[in-house]
Design a protein around this motif. Sequence first.
Motif, PDB file in Angstrom:
ATOM      1  N   LEU A 121      64.443  76.190  92.751  1.00  0.00           N
ATOM      2  CA  LEU A 121      64.025  76.076  94.157  1.00  0.00           C
ATOM      3  C   LEU A 121      65.201  75.680  95.041  1.00  0.00           C
ATOM      4  O   LEU A 121      65.347  76.166  96.157  1.00  0.00           O
ATOM      5  CB  LEU A 121      62.925  75.011  94.309  1.00  0.00           C
ATOM      6  N   GLY A 122      66.020  74.780  94.545  1.00  0.00           N
ATOM      7  CA  GLY A 122      67.128  74.246  95.334  1.00  0.00           C
ATOM      8  C   GLY A 122      68.302  75.180  95.480  1.00  0.00           C
ATOM      9  O   GLY A 122      69.123  75.008  96.387  1.00  0.00           O
ATOM     10  N   SER A 123      68.397  76.186  94.618  1.00  0.00           N
ATOM     11  CA  SER A 123      69.566  77.069  94.657  1.00  0.00           C
ATOM     12  C   SER A 123      69.711  77.822  95.973  1.00  0.00           C
ATOM     13  O   SER A 123      70.811  78.151  96.381  1.00  0.00           O
ATOM     14  CB  SER A 123      69.527  78.052  93.486  1.00  0.00           C
ATOM     15  N   PRO A 153      72.238  72.416 102.535  1.00  0.00           N
ATOM     16  CA  PRO A 153      72.272  70.949 102.581  1.00  0.00           C
ATOM     17  C   PRO A 153      71.691  70.437 103.904  1.00  0.00           C
ATOM     18  O   PRO A 153      72.020  70.960 104.969  1.00  0.00           O
ATOM     19  CB  PRO A 153      73.765  70.617 102.495  1.00  0.00           C
ATOM     20  N   VAL A 154      70.812  69.449 103.829  1.00  0.00           N
ATOM     21  CA  VAL A 154      70.201  68.896 105.045  1.00  0.00           C
ATOM     22  C   VAL A 154      70.709  67.485 105.326  1.00  0.00           C
ATOM     23  O   VAL A 154      70.552  66.980 106.429  1.00  0.00           O
ATOM     24  CB  VAL A 154      68.659  68.881 104.966  1.00  0.00           C
ATOM     25  N   VAL A 155      71.340  66.857 104.337  1.00  0.00           N
ATOM     26  CA  VAL A 155      71.908  65.524 104.527  1.00  0.00           C
ATOM     27  C   VAL A 155      73.367  65.594 104.089  1.00  0.00           C
ATOM     28  O   VAL A 155      73.675  66.179 103.053  1.00  0.00           O
ATOM     29  CB  VAL A 155      71.153  64.463 103.692  1.00  0.00           C
ATOM     30  N   GLN A 156      74.250  65.011 104.916  1.00  0.00           N
ATOM     31  CA  GLN A 156      75.671  65.021 104.578  1.00  0.00           C
ATOM     32  C   GLN A 156      76.200  63.597 104.496  1.00  0.00           C
ATOM     33  O   GLN A 156      75.886  62.768 105.343  1.00  0.00           O
ATOM     34  CB  GLN A 156      76.462  65.809 105.617  1.00  0.00           C
ATOM     35  N   LEU A 177      62.060  67.944  98.269  1.00  0.00           N
ATOM     36  CA  LEU A 177      63.276  68.383  97.575  1.00  0.00           C
ATOM     37  C   LEU A 177      64.339  68.673  98.625  1.00  0.00           C
ATOM     38  O   LEU A 177      64.107  69.468  99.528  1.00  0.00           O
ATOM     39  CB  LEU A 177      62.992  69.648  96.753  1.00  0.00           C
ATOM     40  N   ILE A 178      65.491  68.002  98.522  1.00  0.00           N
ATOM     41  CA  ILE A 178      66.553  68.226  99.508  1.00  0.00           C
ATOM     42  C   ILE A 178      67.894  68.412  98.818  1.00  0.00           C
ATOM     43  O   ILE A 178      68.110  67.928  97.705  1.00  0.00           O
ATOM     44  CB  ILE A 178      66.677  67.071 100.537  1.00  0.00           C
ATOM     45  N   LYS A 179      68.773  69.119  99.508  1.00  0.00           N
ATOM     46  CA  LYS A 179      70.136  69.280  99.028  1.00  0.00           C
ATOM     47  C   LYS A 179      71.026  68.373  99.868  1.00  0.00           C
ATOM     48  O   LYS A 179      70.895  68.323 101.089  1.00  0.00           O
ATOM     49  CB  LYS A 179      70.593  70.735  99.156  1.00  0.00           C
ATOM     50  N   VAL A 180      71.907  67.647  99.198  1.00  0.00           N
ATOM     51  CA  VAL A 180      72.817  66.711  99.855  1.00  0.00           C
ATOM     52  C   VAL A 180      74.242  67.192  99.630  1.00  0.00           C
ATOM     53  O   VAL A 180      74.588  67.617  98.523  1.00  0.00           O
ATOM     54  CB  VAL A 180      72.658  65.289  99.248  1.00  0.00           C
ATOM     55  N   ASN A 239      77.742  69.154  95.993  1.00  0.00           N
ATOM     56  CA  ASN A 239      76.323  69.219  96.365  1.00  0.00           C
ATOM     57  C   ASN A 239      75.447  68.565  95.309  1.00  0.00           C
ATOM     58  O   ASN A 239      75.725  68.660  94.118  1.00  0.00           O
ATOM     59  CB  ASN A 239      75.872  70.674  96.538  1.00  0.00           C
ATOM     60  N   GLY A 240      74.364  67.956  95.783  1.00  0.00           N
ATOM     61  CA  GLY A 240      73.411  67.352  94.868  1.00  0.00           C
ATOM     62  C   GLY A 240      71.998  67.670  95.311  1.00  0.00           C
ATOM     63  O   GLY A 240      71.749  67.974  96.478  1.00  0.00           O
ATOM     64  N   LEU A 241      71.083  67.608  94.366  1.00  0.00           N
ATOM     65  CA  LEU A 241      69.679  67.904  94.632  1.00  0.00           C
ATOM     66  C   LEU A 241      68.864  66.647  94.348  1.00  0.00           C
ATOM     67  O   LEU A 241      68.952  66.094  93.252  1.00  0.00           O
ATOM     68  CB  LEU A 241      69.248  69.040  93.707  1.00  0.00           C
ATOM     69  N   LEU A 242      68.083  66.217  95.333  1.00  0.00           N
ATOM     70  CA  LEU A 242      67.231  65.038  95.182  1.00  0.00           C
ATOM     71  C   LEU A 242      65.768  65.440  95.308  1.00  0.00           C
ATOM     72  O   LEU A 242      65.423  66.271  96.145  1.00  0.00           O
ATOM     73  CB  LEU A 242      67.534  63.984  96.255  1.00  0.00           C
ATOM     74  N   PHE A 243      64.922  64.823  94.485  1.00  0.00           N
ATOM     75  CA  PHE A 243      63.488  65.109  94.506  1.00  0.00           C
ATOM     76  C   PHE A 243      62.709  63.806  94.549  1.00  0.00           C
ATOM     77  O   PHE A 243      62.986  62.886  93.787  1.00  0.00           O
ATOM     78  CB  PHE A 243      63.087  65.905  93.261  1.00  0.00           C
ATOM     79  N   LYS A 244      61.749  63.754  95.468  1.00  0.00           N
ATOM     80  CA  LYS A 244      60.847  62.600  95.534  1.00  0.00           C
ATOM     81  C   LYS A 244      59.478  63.110  95.948  1.00  0.00           C
ATOM     82  O   LYS A 244      59.285  63.546  97.080  1.00  0.00           O
ATOM     83  CB  LYS A 244      61.351  61.570  96.541  1.00  0.00           C
TER      84      LYS A 244
END
Length: 99
Positions: free
Chosen positions: A16-18, A22-25, A48-51, A83-88
């Motif tokens: 999904l994240g691919s 990125p929405v947060v820098q 789910l966000i990309k950082v 880049n990193g992927l975070l899920f909560k």
Amino acid sequence: MESVLTGKQKRFLRSLGSTMDPVVQIGKAGVVETVVDSARDVLAARELIKVRVLQNSPAEPGTAIAELAEAVQAELVQVIGRNGLLFKPNPEKSKIELP
């Protein structure tokens, strides 16, 4: 934070994240309160966000993303380059159905 996601769930989230942008820098100030607040708000909305860690960040990308994940109590799905992927998951209105 102990990982609660299975390998299969992480693969699903990575797929999904691919395609996400990125929405947060994280910039030269590092993981500051404004970045944490911003990530918390976006996670509540999207789950789910990309950082992205910018070149001028004082911390290594992996360290900075892990620090942010801990600050917002999110699951660190993966780190690739800067880049990193975070899920909560959002308990009220869950958008992502994990396998």
